[in-house]
Motif scaffolding. Structure first.
Motif, short mmCIF file in Angstrom:
data_model
loop_
_atom_site.label_atom_id
_atom_site.label_comp_id
_atom_site.label_asym_id
_atom_site.label_seq_id
_atom_site.Cartn_x
_atom_site.Cartn_y
_atom_site.Cartn_z
N SER A 7 0.70 -1.08 0.01
CA SER A 7 0.15 -0.02 0.10
C SER A 7 0.78 1.35 -0.09
CB SER A 7 -0.97 -0.08 1.08
OG SER A 7 -0.15 0.04 2.28
N ARG A 8 2.08 1.22 0.73
CA ARG A 8 2.94 2.25 0.61
C ARG A 8 3.53 2.55 -0.67
NH1 ARG A 8 4.40 5.27 4.75
NH2 ARG A 8 6.35 6.48 4.75
N TRP A 9 3.59 1.70 -1.22
CA TRP A 9 4.26 1.53 -2.70
C TRP A 9 3.33 2.09 -3.78
CZ3 TRP A 9 9.21 1.79 -4.77
CH2 TRP A 9 10.16 0.92 -4.03
N VAL A 10 2.04 1.95 -3.35
CA VAL A 10 1.01 2.24 -4.16
C VAL A 10 0.76 3.81 -3.95
CG1 VAL A 10 -1.46 2.13 -4.54
CG2 VAL A 10 -0.31 -0.03 -4.40
N ASP A 40 12.50 9.54 -0.74
CA ASP A 40 13.14 9.13 0.70
C ASP A 40 11.84 9.02 1.66
OD1 ASP A 40 15.57 9.01 2.68
OD2 ASP A 40 14.36 10.62 3.39
N ILE A 41 11.12 10.17 1.62
CA ILE A 41 9.85 10.22 2.64
C ILE A 41 8.94 9.13 2.45
CG2 ILE A 41 7.68 11.39 2.83
CD1 ILE A 41 9.01 14.21 2.02
N TYR A 42 8.97 8.51 1.55
CA TYR A 42 7.85 7.33 1.41
C TYR A 42 8.48 5.78 1.29
CZ TYR A 42 3.65 9.88 0.31
OH TYR A 42 2.54 10.88 0.11
N ILE A 43 10.02 5.89 0.76
CA ILE A 43 10.44 4.73 0.66
C ILE A 43 11.68 4.33 1.48
CG2 ILE A 43 11.21 3.05 -1.03
CD1 ILE A 43 8.26 3.68 -1.33
N THR A 44 12.57 5.15 1.44
CA THR A 44 13.85 4.93 2.26
C THR A 44 13.99 5.36 3.60
OG1 THR A 44 14.93 7.12 1.33
CG2 THR A 44 15.32 4.94 -0.24
N GLY A 45 13.56 6.54 3.70
CA GLY A 45 13.40 6.99 5.15
C GLY A 45 14.81 7.42 5.88
N TYR A 46 15.63 7.87 4.98
CA TYR A 46 16.75 8.15 5.52
C TYR A 46 17.02 9.40 6.36
CZ TYR A 46 19.27 4.50 2.68
OH TYR A 46 19.55 3.40 1.95
N ILE A 47 16.16 10.52 5.82
CA ILE A 47 15.92 11.46 6.54
C ILE A 47 14.93 11.72 7.68
CG2 ILE A 47 15.60 14.16 6.52
CD1 ILE A 47 16.32 14.25 3.53
N PRO A 48 15.41 11.75 8.79
CA PRO A 48 14.15 11.31 10.19
C PRO A 48 13.22 12.18 10.06
CG PRO A 48 16.47 12.14 11.20
CD PRO A 48 16.46 12.02 9.57
N PHE A 49 12.22 12.49 9.22
CA PHE A 49 11.30 13.59 9.29
C PHE A 49 10.39 13.22 10.50
CE2 PHE A 49 12.36 14.00 4.90
CZ PHE A 49 12.35 15.38 4.58
N THR A 50 10.08 11.87 10.90
CA THR A 50 8.87 11.50 12.01
C THR A 50 9.80 11.02 13.17
OG1 THR A 50 9.02 9.24 11.12
CG2 THR A 50 7.52 10.90 10.20
N TRP A 51 10.96 11.58 13.35
CA TRP A 51 11.87 11.21 14.52
C TRP A 51 10.93 11.40 15.70
CZ3 TRP A 51 12.16 14.98 18.31
CH2 TRP A 51 11.87 16.12 18.06
#
Length: 466
Positions: A7-10, A40-51
């Motif tokens: 669902s996240r990929w969709v 990055d926001i949807y897939i990789t998550g390297y930047i910790p936006f939701t820390w």
């Protein structure tokens, strides 16, 4: 790289599709580099936006959840207001009775194509100044060049149009109405600049941060416009007046005074119910004009109001009314262009040619008087000037002709004798066009209390006929 559900990929695929369609609309593929951030926001998550979601401190989680929601909301509002549409309030009576003071409008920016922001860093909920703080709501840098995306159509004659006020480029902070250029005509430029205690700081505003005006387009690029006794002529032919166009009239009852009920029945707002003072020196002139003068020399009350043709007919048919007379225009107004319009009035104006993109103008001292501000300020030629030898200089070189880079429009209000419009401050450049009002969202009558007719229910969600 984190694990991601189907669902996240969709969701990522849908957002990516919308993003690339938007980039294609912009026509600037450099913006596509921002897709890496979306990935990055949807897939990789390297930047910790939701820390903050992993914080052990409940207060941090609670506060940051609100911050997160507000930031997302502001970003959404920014994009909707910039590329789709925006709400605007009608603050003045210049378009009555077509639009009313207190109308809140939905303005479609896609009608003529939205502009890429000149001033990209700005707070989306205010035009140029934070209330209470009284500070600028935008950063002067960076400034982007004018670029309009493809829209649904072009400005047509008769369209009601929202645009940035062209003469609002320079502002005396303490006195913003009348505009800076009118203040300079009234008091002298040196006086305005040397008296900050009266006029305030003199500031410059970018195109998209200038105040929003709403008027009707009556003259289009390349046309010749003239006004004769209030009737607009385009290329020598009269054009049809809007149904609700208004002009100022004097009117008088045979006896007594006009009641509030009669004013309301006629549709004359409280602000437009003007009682004309009459002195002994005025009596004979009024008698000769056909107004009633009593045997003892007193004069029944004379009123002045903007009236539509239907309102004029209603007054003339009323046996209690003694006289109805159209108010003549005077020469005591500052009209555009300065130096050429001294013999013109708001009712007898022009003739004047409206510049069109690609049209070439032969330059002369008179042409400079008419179009010098356009060439220098709107077309981006700050060094342009009229030399003592009668020649126009651009970038220090004499030029005999000038080819315009943009289209221009002549805008007027339907409340013709009470509208500060193109007759006073000139043409509206195409890069100042914001959009077209489509609907009245809600409307408030400031002359009534909220629970006594203060909300104009019959105007809510009304379509605006252009």
């Amino acid at each position: 790289m984190r694990e991601n559900s189907v669902s996240r990929w969709v969701r990522f695929g849908i957002v990516s599709l919308i993003f690339f369609l938007w980039v294609a609309w912009l026509g600037n593929w450099w913006v596509a580099l921002a897709w890496i951030l979306l990935f990055d926001i949807y897939i990789t998550g390297y930047i910790p936006f939701t820390w903050w979601k992993k914080s052990k401190n409940a207060t941090v989680r609670a506060v940051m959840s609100w911050v997160d929601a507000i930031v997302y909301a502001l970003i959404l509002v920014y994009f909707v207001f910039t590329f789709v549409g925006q709400n605007y309030q009608i603050p003045s009576s210049s378009l009555e009775k077509s639009l009313l003071v207190g109308d809140y409008l939905w303005v479609n920016k896609m009608a003529y194509g939205p502009r890429v922001p000149f001033t990209p860093i700005h707070f989306p909920l205010v035009q140029n100044t934070f209330p209470i703080l009284n500070t600028k709501s935008y950063l002067d840098s960076p400034q982007w060049k004018y670029h309009r995306l493809k829209g649904l159509g072009r400005v047509e004659r008769g369209d009601i149009v929202v645009f940035n006020f062209p003469a609002g480029d320079t502002v005396a902070v303490k006195i913003q109405n009348p505009d800076y250029y009118t203040l300079c005509k009234m008091y002298g430029r040196d006086n305005v600049l040397s008296n900050p205690q009266t006029f305030g700081e003199i500031i410059y505003r970018p195109v998209d941060r200038r105040e929003n005006y709403v008027k009707r387009a009556v003259g289009l690029p390349g046309e010749r416009l003239k006004i004769v006794d209030g009737v607009i002529y385009i290329n020598g032919e009269p054009i049809e007046q809007p149904e609700m166009v208004q002009f100022n009239y004097y009117y008088q009852l045979k006896n007594g005074r006009m009641s509030d009920e009669t004013f309301d029945a006629l549709g004359i707002s409280t602000d437009d119910r003007h009682m004309v003072p009459v002195g002994p020196d005025d009596v004979e002139a009024l008698r000769q004009l056909g107004f009633t003068v009593n045997p003892d020399g007193t004069v029944p009350q004379v009123y002045a109001s903007p009236l539509t043709s239907a309102m004029v007919k209603a007054l003339e048919a009323d046996p209690a009314v003694a006289k109805v007379m159209k108010m003549p225009a005077t020469h005591e107004e500052y009209l555009y262009p300065e130096g050429v319009s001294s013999s013109w009035t708001r009712a007898d104006y022009g003739e004047i040619w409206i510049p069109a993109k690609g049209s070439t103008l032969r330059l002369s001292p008179e042409a400079w008087q008419r179009y010098g501000r356009v060439i220098r300020d709107y077309e981006g030629n700050p060094s342009a000037r009229l030399g003592e030898d009668g020649k126009v200089y651009i970038d220090g070189k004499p030029v005999d002709t000038y080819t315009f880079k943009m289209d221009y429009y002549f805008m007027m209000g339907d409340n013709r004798d009470n509208s500060l419009d193109s007759r006073y401050w000139g043409f509206v450049p195409e890069d100042h066009i914001v959009g077209r009002p489509e609907r009245v969202l809600i409307s408030f009558d400031k002359d009534r209390s909220l629970f006594d007719g203060g909300i104009r229910w019959n105007r809510i969600l009304n379509s605006i006929s252009n």
